[in-house]
Design a protein around this motif. Sequence first.
Motif, PDB file in Angstrom:
ATOM      1  N   TYR A 123       0.970  -1.329   0.183  1.00 12.24           N
ATOM      2  CA  TYR A 123      -0.135  -0.225  -0.056  1.00 12.24           C
ATOM      3  C   TYR A 123       0.822   1.236  -0.024  1.00 12.24           C
ATOM      4  N   VAL A 124       1.941   1.056   0.826  1.00 14.98           N
ATOM      5  CA  VAL A 124       2.782   2.506   1.052  1.00 14.98           C
ATOM      6  C   VAL A 124       3.690   2.635  -0.398  1.00 14.98           C
ATOM      7  N   HIS A 125       4.104   1.610  -0.995  1.00 17.95           N
ATOM      8  CA  HIS A 125       4.623   1.534  -2.159  1.00 17.95           C
ATOM      9  C   HIS A 125       3.859   2.210  -3.448  1.00 17.95           C
ATOM     10  N   ALA A 126       2.559   1.773  -3.296  1.00 18.62           N
ATOM     11  CA  ALA A 126       1.798   2.250  -4.438  1.00 18.62           C
ATOM     12  C   ALA A 126       1.398   3.836  -4.245  1.00 18.62           C
ATOM     13  N   GLN A 127       1.710   4.374  -3.056  1.00 21.74           N
ATOM     14  CA  GLN A 127       1.468   5.636  -2.791  1.00 21.74           C
ATOM     15  C   GLN A 127       2.776   6.675  -3.402  1.00 21.74           C
ATOM     16  N   GLY A 128       3.913   5.900  -3.754  1.00 22.49           N
ATOM     17  CA  GLY A 128       4.940   6.256  -4.036  1.00 22.49           C
ATOM     18  C   GLY A 128       5.777   7.073  -3.123  1.00 22.49           C
ATOM     19  N   ALA A 129       5.995   6.009  -2.123  1.00 23.49           N
ATOM     20  CA  ALA A 129       7.033   6.598  -1.008  1.00 23.49           C
ATOM     21  C   ALA A 129       8.341   6.511  -1.468  1.00 23.49           C
ATOM     22  N   SER A 130       9.045   7.889  -1.023  1.00 27.40           N
ATOM     23  CA  SER A 130      10.277   8.214  -1.616  1.00 27.40           C
ATOM     24  C   SER A 130      11.223   7.338  -0.632  1.00 27.40           C
ATOM     25  N   ASP A 131      10.825   6.687   0.684  1.00 24.02           N
ATOM     26  CA  ASP A 131      11.944   5.837   1.223  1.00 24.02           C
ATOM     27  C   ASP A 131      10.898   4.758   1.635  1.00 24.02           C
ATOM     28  N   PRO A 132      10.863   3.828   0.749  1.00 24.70           N
ATOM     29  CA  PRO A 132       9.892   2.541   0.884  1.00 24.70           C
ATOM     30  C   PRO A 132      10.175   1.926   2.129  1.00 24.70           C
ATOM     31  N   ILE A 133       9.073   1.107   2.640  1.00 24.27           N
ATOM     32  CA  ILE A 133       9.364   0.193   3.770  1.00 24.27           C
ATOM     33  C   ILE A 133       9.485  -1.285   3.477  1.00 24.27           C
ATOM     34  N   ILE A 134      10.431  -1.699   3.861  1.00 23.50           N
ATOM     35  CA  ILE A 134      10.784  -3.089   3.281  1.00 23.50           C
ATOM     36  C   ILE A 134      10.763  -4.269   4.233  1.00 23.50           C
ATOM     37  N   ASN A 135      10.101  -5.229   4.007  1.00 21.68           N
ATOM     38  CA  ASN A 135      10.098  -6.450   4.881  1.00 21.68           C
ATOM     39  C   ASN A 135      11.700  -7.166   4.852  1.00 21.68           C
ATOM     40  N   PHE A 136      12.139  -7.517   6.229  1.00 22.79           N
ATOM     41  CA  PHE A 136      13.290  -8.163   6.249  1.00 22.79           C
ATOM     42  C   PHE A 136      13.368  -9.520   6.993  1.00 22.79           C
TER      43      PHE A 136
END
Length: 328
Positions: A91-104
């Motif tokens: 959802y965050v990625h689709a909103q064009g986040a400049s600092d994406p949230i990454i699953n680790f």
Amino acid sequence: MKKPFISLCLIFAMFFTLTACNSQKVEKIRLAEVTHSVFYAPLYVALEKQFFHEEGLDVELKTTWGGDKTMTALLSDGADIALVGSETTIYVHAQGASDPIINFAQLTQTDGTFLVSRKPIENFQWEMLKGSTFLGQRKGGMPQMVGEYVLKKHGIDPQKDLNLIQNIDYANISNAFASGTGEFVQLFEPTASIFEKEGKGHIVASFGKESGKVPYTTFMAKESYLTNNEETVEKFTRAIYKAQKWVEEHTSKEIAEVVKPQFEDTPMEILETVIERYKSQGSYATDPILDEQEWNNLQNIMDEAGELPVRVNHETLVNTKFAENLSK
């Protein structure tokens, strides 16, 4: 002659004290969890067994109650790491986040909800749901999406074949069912088992068993945090992996005894029952690796529910480097 000698001893004592303090430097991590649930038992094992401390980490855990609030805490720098459903990163990625949230690092690998009936049912069949009033989960969240995915798998159209209720806040769903709303409800543990023990409901099926493996709950952070704190993230992931192996190798009773301080109001027998239910259906991930097959299954479930804004490649929002280094 004694005074210079004493002074010299004091200087050496101070030097070694400072050196020892520096070598035992503790790093603080602010961790936000979407809810406080037995479903996350390996995390609490890591806390209670001091696995984080062994890595030189001081993890400050706070419950943020809901995916939106958890992600807001992470995006606004109110938390360093979040434990929440992987769908939120899409959802965050689709909103064009400049600092994406990454699953680790992955913690759970199945859905954690159960189908609870108001009345006891022998030989339950999914088609029995048709025409019933079904109290579901919040629209857009993983429980709701997995729930609809499983229903459709069994030939049930949630919108047409059920009187589907989805306008009740997550925290009030169990209370609504207990007060008489709905014939069936989708519930997390330990509420499902508590209701069964109190005669308020009866567990008739597991959504986790029906949906297959999916990265249901993962640890995630901003890409910039992972880049700037690689050693810290590796330590954190190592502590989680230690806890996952410990959970895998110990009995449900032993796990319940360790995590009991996290659930003081929950009876031991309920804790043990819930943990055994999750262990037996493979809900607890045995390592922190979020693989591509699970990632694609997640997106298929979201797509089926009409909630997938854009399909995202595994390597775009998943960093397996820390988990793979530890699992070799």
